[in-house]
Design a protein around this motif. Structure first.
Motif, PDB file in Angstrom:
ATOM      1  N   ASN A  97       8.292  17.237  -3.762  1.00  0.00           N
ATOM      2  CA  ASN A  97       9.449  16.337  -3.749  1.00  0.00           C
ATOM      3  C   ASN A  97       9.627  15.625  -2.405  1.00  0.00           C
ATOM      4  OD1 ASN A  97      10.779  18.239  -2.149  1.00  0.00           O
ATOM      5  ND2 ASN A  97      12.630  18.256  -3.386  1.00  0.00           N
ATOM      6  N   SER A  98       8.706  15.866  -1.473  1.00  0.00           N
ATOM      7  CA  SER A  98       8.700  15.108  -0.222  1.00  0.00           C
ATOM      8  C   SER A  98       7.808  13.863  -0.326  1.00  0.00           C
ATOM      9  CB  SER A  98       8.207  15.997   0.930  1.00  0.00           C
ATOM     10  OG  SER A  98       6.980  16.583   0.574  1.00  0.00           O
ATOM     11  N   PHE A  99       7.143  13.706  -1.468  1.00  0.00           N
ATOM     12  CA  PHE A  99       6.289  12.524  -1.651  1.00  0.00           C
ATOM     13  C   PHE A  99       7.151  11.308  -1.955  1.00  0.00           C
ATOM     14  CE2 PHE A  99       3.866   9.800  -4.691  1.00  0.00           C
ATOM     15  CZ  PHE A  99       2.990   9.270  -3.762  1.00  0.00           C
ATOM     16  N   VAL A 100       6.933  10.221  -1.203  1.00  0.00           N
ATOM     17  CA  VAL A 100       7.672   8.977  -1.431  1.00  0.00           C
ATOM     18  C   VAL A 100       6.729   8.013  -2.143  1.00  0.00           C
ATOM     19  CG1 VAL A 100       8.955   7.082  -0.356  1.00  0.00           C
ATOM     20  CG2 VAL A 100       8.978   9.350   0.709  1.00  0.00           C
ATOM     21  N   ASP A 101       7.020   7.722  -3.414  1.00  0.00           N
ATOM     22  CA  ASP A 101       6.147   6.831  -4.197  1.00  0.00           C
ATOM     23  C   ASP A 101       5.897   5.520  -3.449  1.00  0.00           C
ATOM     24  OD1 ASP A 101       5.459   8.145  -6.595  1.00  0.00           O
ATOM     25  OD2 ASP A 101       7.463   7.782  -7.421  1.00  0.00           O
ATOM     26  N   GLY A 102       4.631   5.169  -3.328  1.00  0.00           N
ATOM     27  CA  GLY A 102       4.274   3.858  -2.789  1.00  0.00           C
ATOM     28  C   GLY A 102       4.362   3.724  -1.276  1.00  0.00           C
ATOM     29  N   ARG A 103       4.715   4.801  -0.572  1.00  0.00           N
ATOM     30  CA  ARG A 103       4.966   4.651   0.871  1.00  0.00           C
ATOM     31  C   ARG A 103       3.735   4.139   1.635  1.00  0.00           C
ATOM     32  NH1 ARG A 103       7.131   9.590   4.528  1.00  0.00           N
ATOM     33  NH2 ARG A 103       5.369  10.560   3.485  1.00  0.00           N
ATOM     34  N   ASN A 104       2.621   4.831   1.502  1.00  0.00           N
ATOM     35  CA  ASN A 104       1.451   4.372   2.268  1.00  0.00           C
ATOM     36  C   ASN A 104       0.928   3.032   1.766  1.00  0.00           C
ATOM     37  OD1 ASN A 104       1.417   6.380   4.153  1.00  0.00           O
ATOM     38  ND2 ASN A 104      -0.001   7.691   3.024  1.00  0.00           N
ATOM     39  N   HIS A 105       1.052   2.816   0.456  1.00  0.00           N
ATOM     40  CA  HIS A 105       0.626   1.540  -0.114  1.00  0.00           C
ATOM     41  C   HIS A 105       1.414   0.392   0.538  1.00  0.00           C
ATOM     42  CE1 HIS A 105      -0.094  -0.917  -4.063  1.00  0.00           C
ATOM     43  NE2 HIS A 105      -0.555  -1.524  -2.999  1.00  0.00           N
ATOM     44  N   LEU A 106       2.747   0.540   0.557  1.00  0.00           N
ATOM     45  CA  LEU A 106       3.587  -0.509   1.142  1.00  0.00           C
ATOM     46  C   LEU A 106       3.374  -0.622   2.650  1.00  0.00           C
ATOM     47  CD1 LEU A 106       6.953  -0.060  -0.782  1.00  0.00           C
ATOM     48  CD2 LEU A 106       5.324  -1.937  -0.972  1.00  0.00           C
ATOM     49  N   PHE A 107       3.373   0.522   3.330  1.00  0.00           N
ATOM     50  CA  PHE A 107       3.247   0.495   4.797  1.00  0.00           C
ATOM     51  C   PHE A 107       1.948  -0.206   5.216  1.00  0.00           C
ATOM     52  CE2 PHE A 107       6.069   4.429   5.949  1.00  0.00           C
ATOM     53  CZ  PHE A 107       7.155   3.792   5.366  1.00  0.00           C
ATOM     54  N   LEU A 108       0.857   0.167   4.559  1.00  0.00           N
ATOM     55  CA  LEU A 108      -0.434  -0.422   4.957  1.00  0.00           C
ATOM     56  C   LEU A 108      -0.513  -1.901   4.585  1.00  0.00           C
ATOM     57  CD1 LEU A 108      -2.715   2.631   4.147  1.00  0.00           C
ATOM     58  CD2 LEU A 108      -2.349   1.643   6.420  1.00  0.00           C
ATOM     59  N   SER A 109       0.137  -2.275   3.491  1.00  0.00           N
ATOM     60  CA  SER A 109       0.143  -3.700   3.102  1.00  0.00           C
ATOM     61  C   SER A 109       0.940  -4.526   4.113  1.00  0.00           C
ATOM     62  CB  SER A 109       0.730  -3.872   1.702  1.00  0.00           C
ATOM     63  OG  SER A 109      -0.076  -3.201   0.768  1.00  0.00           O
ATOM     64  N   TYR A 110       2.097  -4.012   4.524  1.00  0.00           N
ATOM     65  CA  TYR A 110       2.892  -4.726   5.535  1.00  0.00           C
ATOM     66  C   TYR A 110       2.167  -4.726   6.884  1.00  0.00           C
ATOM     67  CZ  TYR A 110       6.828  -5.508   2.454  1.00  0.00           C
ATOM     68  OH  TYR A 110       7.614  -5.958   1.426  1.00  0.00           O
ATOM     69  N   ALA A 111       1.525  -3.613   7.194  1.00  0.00           N
ATOM     70  CA  ALA A 111       0.757  -3.549   8.454  1.00  0.00           C
ATOM     71  C   ALA A 111      -0.334  -4.615   8.450  1.00  0.00           C
ATOM     72  CB  ALA A 111       0.145  -2.149   8.626  1.00  0.00           C
ATOM     73  N   ALA A 112      -0.984  -4.776   7.299  1.00  0.00           N
ATOM     74  CA  ALA A 112      -2.070  -5.761   7.203  1.00  0.00           C
ATOM     75  C   ALA A 112      -1.539  -7.189   7.400  1.00  0.00           C
ATOM     76  CB  ALA A 112      -2.766  -5.633   5.845  1.00  0.00           C
ATOM     77  N   ILE A 113      -0.380  -7.473   6.810  1.00  0.00           N
ATOM     78  CA  ILE A 113       0.196  -8.820   6.984  1.00  0.00           C
ATOM     79  C   ILE A 113       0.501  -9.063   8.466  1.00  0.00           C
ATOM     80  CG2 ILE A 113       2.165 -10.318   6.432  1.00  0.00           C
ATOM     81  CD1 ILE A 113       2.386  -8.684   3.745  1.00  0.00           C
ATOM     82  N   ALA A 114       1.127  -8.070   9.108  1.00  0.00           N
ATOM     83  CA  ALA A 114       1.467  -8.210  10.534  1.00  0.00           C
ATOM     84  C   ALA A 114       0.204  -8.309  11.391  1.00  0.00           C
ATOM     85  CB  ALA A 114       2.316  -7.025  10.979  1.00  0.00           C
ATOM     86  N   ALA A 115      -0.818  -7.528  11.045  1.00  0.00           N
ATOM     87  CA  ALA A 115      -2.058  -7.530  11.827  1.00  0.00           C
ATOM     88  C   ALA A 115      -2.761  -8.884  11.724  1.00  0.00           C
ATOM     89  CB  ALA A 115      -2.980  -6.402  11.345  1.00  0.00           C
ATOM     90  N   LYS A 116      -2.801  -9.430  10.518  1.00  0.00           N
ATOM     91  CA  LYS A 116      -3.505 -10.705  10.339  1.00  0.00           C
ATOM     92  C   LYS A 116      -2.861 -11.822  11.162  1.00  0.00           C
ATOM     93  CE  LYS A 116      -5.304 -14.116   7.185  1.00  0.00           C
ATOM     94  NZ  LYS A 116      -5.194 -14.793   5.899  1.00  0.00           N
ATOM     95  N   GLN A 117      -1.530 -11.801  11.259  1.00  0.00           N
ATOM     96  CA  GLN A 117      -0.840 -12.830  12.060  1.00  0.00           C
ATOM     97  C   GLN A 117      -1.324 -12.809  13.504  1.00  0.00           C
ATOM     98  OE1 GLN A 117       0.943 -14.706   9.919  1.00  0.00           O
ATOM     99  NE2 GLN A 117       0.337 -13.024   8.557  1.00  0.00           N
ATOM    100  N   ARG A 118      -1.797 -11.646  13.936  1.00  0.00           N
ATOM    101  CA  ARG A 118      -2.260 -11.511  15.312  1.00  0.00           C
ATOM    102  C   ARG A 118      -3.786 -11.531  15.405  1.00  0.00           C
ATOM    103  NH1 ARG A 118       1.766  -8.410  18.477  1.00  0.00           N
ATOM    104  NH2 ARG A 118       3.712  -8.638  17.362  1.00  0.00           N
ATOM    105  N   GLY A 119      -4.438 -11.789  14.306  1.00  0.00           N
ATOM    106  CA  GLY A 119      -5.900 -11.828  14.294  1.00  0.00           C
ATOM    107  C   GLY A 119      -6.546 -10.457  14.403  1.00  0.00           C
ATOM    108  N   ILE A 120      -5.793  -9.433  14.045  1.00  0.00           N
ATOM    109  CA  ILE A 120      -6.312  -8.057  14.161  1.00  0.00           C
ATOM    110  C   ILE A 120      -6.852  -7.596  12.808  1.00  0.00           C
ATOM    111  CG2 ILE A 120      -5.633  -5.647  14.552  1.00  0.00           C
ATOM    112  CD1 ILE A 120      -3.513  -6.677  16.528  1.00  0.00           C
TER     113      ILE A 120
END
Ligand code: ZN
Length: 225
Positions: A97-120
């Motif tokens: 019950n400590s599992f948060v549905d979609g957490r890593n999926h969302l976090f990594l997707s947002y991280a990717a958007i932020a990273a691309k803006q910086r060319g990372i």
């Protein structure tokens, strides 16, 4: 000394816990520029964000904190709601019950958007299949699948890097020691589901796992010396 540098910059998904802090310092050995990205999703153990801020300030690491309160609206579970107790032991079936549905999926997707803006291209996350506690989004197959999806979604050569994927907690402690940050991890990070930094509450699943790994690593180190 930089070793095996892939490119000059990386983004690390950073919670202020043991695993992501180890990954942050792992990255700092390999990249000229490391940016830490944390998510504020109204987590029960909000103190982990305080730990993340303090570590970044102390080591002068650029730190982005992204608002993900949406996740808290979507999912009610023991890590997002203070009135739901964390299971002490893993359930026989399904996710804890400590599992948060979609957490890593969302976090990594947002991280990717932020990273691309910086060319990372290089995004580092501390997930581990060896100690995955039943969380499906910590598995290697999920990370590989998402990596392909993100590349196709944004037409950009992202590289999701998982230094801890095949390390259990004992081996993660060993890596921290190798990086010279054993005491920093012990004292300044927060893994405990009840929000107590360092040694933690001692009885939640995260504390049990962290402590077991630490004891095993210390026993191993003693035998080797
Ligand atoms: Zn705890």
């Amino acid at each position: 000394m930089k070793e095996q540098k892939n490119s000059s910059s990386a983004m690390v998904v950073f919670s202020g816990g043991q695993d992501s802090t180890t990954c942050l310092f792992w990255a700092m050995k390999r990249y000229d520029t490391v940016i830490a990205l944390s998510f504020d999703y109204g987590q029960r153990h909000h103190e982990e964000l305080v730990c993340a801020k303090e570590i970044c300030r102390q080591y002068q690491i650029e730190h982005i904190i992204m608002d993900m309160s949406l996740l808290n609206q979507l999912v009610s579970n023991s890590l997002t709601r203070p009135d739901i107790a964390v299971d002490e032991d893993a359930p026989e079936q399904g996710t804890p019950n400590s599992f948060v549905d979609g957490r890593n999926h969302l976090f990594l997707s947002y991280a990717a958007i932020a990273a691309k803006q910086r060319g990372i291209t290089d995004i580092i996350t501390g997930v581990s299949q060896s100690d995955f506690s039943g969380y499906p989004d910590c598995r290697d197959v999920f990370i590989k699948s998402l990596n392909v999806t993100l590349n196709l979604a944004m037409d950009f050569p992202f590289d999701l890097i998982t230094p801890l994927m095949w390390r259990d907690k004992k081996e993660t402690w060993a890596l921290a020691d190798e990086l010279g940050i054993l005491d920093l991890i012990r004292e300044k990070t927060l893994t405990c589901y009840n929000g107590i930094r360092g040694e933690g509450c001692g009885h939640c699943p995260a504390c049990k796992l962290r402590k077991k790994g630490f004891m095993e690593y210390m026993a191993l180190k003693k035998n080797l010396s």
